[in-house]
Design an enzyme around this catalytic site. Structure first.
Site, PDB file in Angstrom:
ATOM      1  CD  GLU A 284      -3.121  -0.879   0.293  1.00 19.15           C
ATOM      2  OE1 GLU A 284      -3.116   0.129  -0.432  1.00 19.15           O
ATOM      3  OE2 GLU A 284      -4.008  -1.749   0.238  1.00 19.15           O
ATOM      4  NE  ARG A 288      -3.833   2.958  -0.621  1.00 19.72           N
ATOM      5  CZ  ARG A 288      -5.006   2.851  -0.033  1.00 19.72           C
ATOM      6  NH1 ARG A 288      -5.582   3.904   0.498  1.00 19.72           N
ATOM      7  NH2 ARG A 288      -5.618   1.678   0.065  1.00 19.72           N
ATOM      8  CG  ASP A 416      -5.959  -7.412  -7.194  1.00 17.30           C
ATOM      9  OD1 ASP A 416      -4.835  -7.600  -6.711  1.00 17.30           O
ATOM     10  OD2 ASP A 416      -6.850  -6.764  -6.609  1.00 17.30           O
ATOM     11  CD  GLU A 551     -11.003  -1.698  -7.692  1.00 12.44           C
ATOM     12  OE1 GLU A 551     -12.165  -1.360  -7.340  1.00 12.44           O
ATOM     13  OE2 GLU A 551     -10.019  -1.601  -6.934  1.00 12.44           O
TER      14      GLU A 551
HETATM   15  C1  DMJ Z   1      -6.543   0.543  -4.470  1.00 13.21           C
HETATM   16  O1  DMJ Z   1      -5.732   0.830  -3.401  1.00 13.21           O
HETATM   17  C2  DMJ Z   1      -5.765  -0.086  -5.586  1.00 13.21           C
HETATM   18  O2  DMJ Z   1      -6.518  -0.001  -6.739  1.00 13.21           O
HETATM   19  C3  DMJ Z   1      -5.434  -1.520  -5.316  1.00 13.21           C
HETATM   20  O3  DMJ Z   1      -4.766  -2.111  -6.404  1.00 13.21           O
HETATM   21  C4  DMJ Z   1      -6.674  -2.288  -5.036  1.00 13.21           C
HETATM   22  N1  DMJ Z   1      -7.530  -1.682  -4.066  1.00 13.21           N
HETATM   23  C5  DMJ Z   1      -7.702  -0.270  -3.991  1.00 13.21           C
HETATM   24  C6  DMJ Z   1      -8.964   0.276  -4.575  1.00 13.21           C
HETATM   25  O4  DMJ Z   1     -10.050  -0.518  -4.529  1.00 13.21           O
END
Ligand code: DMJ
Length: 667
Positions: A284, A288, A416, A551
């Site tokens: 994260e 971010r 994912d 998404e």
């Molecule tokens: C975000 O922090 C990013 O897109 C991550 O890859 C998946 N989850 C969240 C948003 O849903």
């Protein structure tokens, strides 16, 4: 004999029975009390000195001070119940729903973890932690803020449109301070309807940002209903300004330059990751913070952003100290101690170790320091060389042994963005990283063969696999990014899979839209199932939440850019209206706990990714293609655009290694 001895002797069957006087009995009580108190004191002192949380400090005073600071920081959330306002039907919105777990206790994270833990439990029968409960109270409607001003009342920023045919960012511009930025042009065209839509999304961004600024400035996220900082977000109570760092490039793209500059100045003065003494997620923090800062560096050339990005990455590097080089999940920047999530046992998560490549590679380019790229190249080697069951990548891998954990495969949670980053690493390198594209195509061929399913009414979806077999007829909201990913894969390389990729892209995006269209709020649930009787709808209560996730809109945006089919813009506009109706409150934007209720209850969290991703994708959906051309930019998984090597004049590669400090952190 002293006065404390018995004054008389009792006998039973002729045997003297010891007797205790009232005075001697009290003395024993006293001993007992003293020893209990002593035990407490020893345990308390022991905790101060030996528990890892406190180990970093050298003196008791320091430790006590830290404990005091923590309690002080968490004070409002620990001590004050959130203010509850009655809505127009006399009901109370429920806020701060859940308080448990350990790596951040908000309902979103907890909800994610419920699913993650459930998967682990199912696969391995592992019961490391109790599953947190996500109790949903009866639905009540959230209080809505005043209606937004008409579009023509919104202040128009000064745009300097420089080149209508191509990307309008300053080329090769080197800014040294925030006053030197050139303002990006909107490239919005002249269509009044489109202009209106762009202005609406921009106003949403202002509403989210201004309320964060008003109630939670410098903290990580905002609680928009109770109008205060959200102290138990994924980044905790520390002053990391997650919303500032995550939202900054969206402000820039929208031309909100005053807000951009105030965010930039906060970062320059107050953002110090090494002072954070709590566990941060390596994944994260990378997507971010490192991602957001690098984008701002590419946009502006302001070295504050580059240096802060390096500072953050340096703070994460100790987590990579494992026998295989696969990073542990969590790192404490202050103590440099790293560890795994308790719920994952000894394993790291595929989507986490596989979603660092873009940021670390580009950081090496702009700093001239190889260390970051070396770390992610090593991860790539491990994943490339390991034997893959049926060409698929299970979601768990042990960084000590380099072996897979549970054989569970998903394009949703836990898997994912690993796949997304294989494709995007190839694109970001201007197609030099061929290994990544081969790994992507091989994995996707297997995934489509084994995971793509079609419901009785013809909806396509990606099911999850366990030991090579479908075990859940369900798709996560998180997997709705896949429509965009397959479309991008289709249009960037002509191969035997290209046609199939585009077909799947259309179908998956359609299914994700259906999950929105089939709800009362027109917002999509966190997960939706296909059971025969029910299609594209959530069934369990913890699947019915909408957490302001991006998404589905990400796929609308990519599909619009690549196909120019009007329906994607129409679907995006439906989403804007639904967000305004159900998620907008006076103090910002909130997630909702049941998308199937007409008046859903708010969850009282404005996620930082709402500003970073959700609003950015919706804005880009209506902007001209020249704003962030997909020929020049690759968006990371948090929607932070990074420039494509040798294609984008804003790539800003360093000529030589840059000295930024933090030498002791680089391992
Ligand atoms: C975000 O922090 C990013 O897109 C991550 O890859 C998946 N989850 C969240 C948003 O849903």
């Amino acid at each position: 004999m002293t006065g404390i001895l018995p004054s008389y002797q009792r006998f039973v069957n002729g045997v003297p029975v010891p007797s205790i006087s009232r005075r001697s009995f009290r003395l024993r009580e006293k001993y007992l009390i003293v020893s209990v108190l002593l035990t407490f004191a020893i345990v308390w002192l022991g905790a101060l000195f030996y528990l890892p949380e406190f180990k970093s400090s050298n003196s008791v005073n320091d430790s006590v001070y830290k404990v005091y600071k923590r309690i002080q920081k968490a004070g409002p959330e620990l001590l004050m119940p959130p203010p509850l306002a009655q809505n127009d039907v006399g009901e109370f919105p429920v806020v701060g729903i859940v308080r448990h777990g350990e790596e951040g206790d908000d309902p979103h994270i907890v909800e994610d973890r419920i699913r993650l833990r459930a998967k682990i439990d199912e696969d391995m029968g592992m019961k490391v932690l109790e599953r947190p409960q996500f109790d949903l109270a009866p639905s009540v409607s959230s209080s809505k803020g005043p209606s937004k001003p008409p579009v023509d009342a919104i202040e128009e920023p000064a745009f300097a449109k420089k080149d209508s045919d191509r990307n309008v960012f300053p080329s090769g511009h080197k800014a040294e301070g925030s006053d030197k930025y050139e303002v990006v042009a909107l490239a919005s065209g002249v269509d009044p309807d489109i202009k209106n839509k762009l202005e609406t999304v921009k106003e949403m961004m202002r509403h989210a940002w201004n309320n964060y600024k008003l109630y939670a400035w410098g903290k990580n996220e905002l609680k928009p209903m109770s109008k205060r900082a959200h102290l138990s977000s994924v980044f905790g109570a520390g002053d990391l300004g997650a919303t500032i760092v995550d939202g900054l490039d969206t402000l820039y793209l929208m031309g909100l330059m005053d807000e951009f500059r105030e965010g930039r100045d906060w970062i320059a003065e107050h953002f110090h990751i090494n002072e954070i003494d709590s566990d941060l997620s390596v994944f994260e923090t990378t997507i971010r913070f490192v991602g957001g800062l690098l984008t701002c560096y590419a946009f502006t050339g302001d070295t504050v952003f580059r240096d802060k990005a390096a500072e953050v990455a340096d703070a994460l590097l100790p987590a990579f100290e494992s026998p295989t080089g696969l990073p542990h999940a969590l790192i404490n920047p202050s103590t440099k101690a790293s560890r795994q999530y308790h719920w994952a046992g000894p394993n790291s998560i595929l989507s986490e170790v596989g979603t660092l490549h873009l940021e670390f590679t580009y950081l090496s380019e702009v700093t001239g320091r190889d260390v970051y790229k070396q770390k992610v190249d090593r991860i790539r080697d491990v994943l490339n060389n390991i034997e893959k069951p049926g060409d698929l990548y299970p979601n768990f891998i042990n960084p000590r042994t380099g072996q897979w954990g549970q054989r569970h495969v998903s394009l949703g949670a836990l898997g994912d963005s690993f796949y997304e980053y294989l494709l995007k690493a190839w694109l970001l390198s201007n197609r030099e990283d061929e290994q990544a594209r081969v790994m992507f195509d091989t994995a996707m061929q297997a995934a489509l063969d084994k995971m793509l399913r079609v419901s009785p009414s013809g909806l396509s979806y990606l099911a999850e696999l366990k030991y090579g077999r479908v075990f859940e007829e369900k798709m996560d909201h998180l997997s709705c990014f896949a429509g965009g990913m397959f479309a991008l894969a289709s249009t960037t390389l002509e191969n035997t899979l290209s046609e199939r990729y585009m077909d799947v892209a259309r179908k998956l995006t359609h299914t994700c839209h259906e999950s929105y269209a089939r709800s009362e709020t027109r917002l999509g649930p966190e997960a939706f199932r296909f059971t025969g009787a029910v299609e594209a709808r959530a069934q369990k209560s913890n699947e019915k939440v909408y957490l302001l996730r991006p998404e589905t809109f990400e796929s609308y945006f990519i599909m619009w850019r690549l196909t120019k089919e009007q329906k994607y813009r129409d679907w995006g506009w439906e989403a804007v209206q639904a967000l305004e109706k159900h998620c907008r409150v006076e103090g910002g934007y909130t997630g909702i706990v049941n998308v199937y209720h007409q008046n859903p209850q708010g969850d009282d969290v404005q996620q930082s990714f709402f500003l970073a991703e959700t609003l950015k994708y919706l804005y880009l959906l209506f902007a001209d293609d020249s704003l962030l051309s997909l020929d020049e930019w690759v968006l990371n998984t948090e929607a932070h655009p990074l420039p494509i090597k040798n294609k984008n004049p804003l790539y800003r590669a360093a000529d030589k290694s840059i000295d930024i400090g933090n030498e002791d952190n680089r391992v």
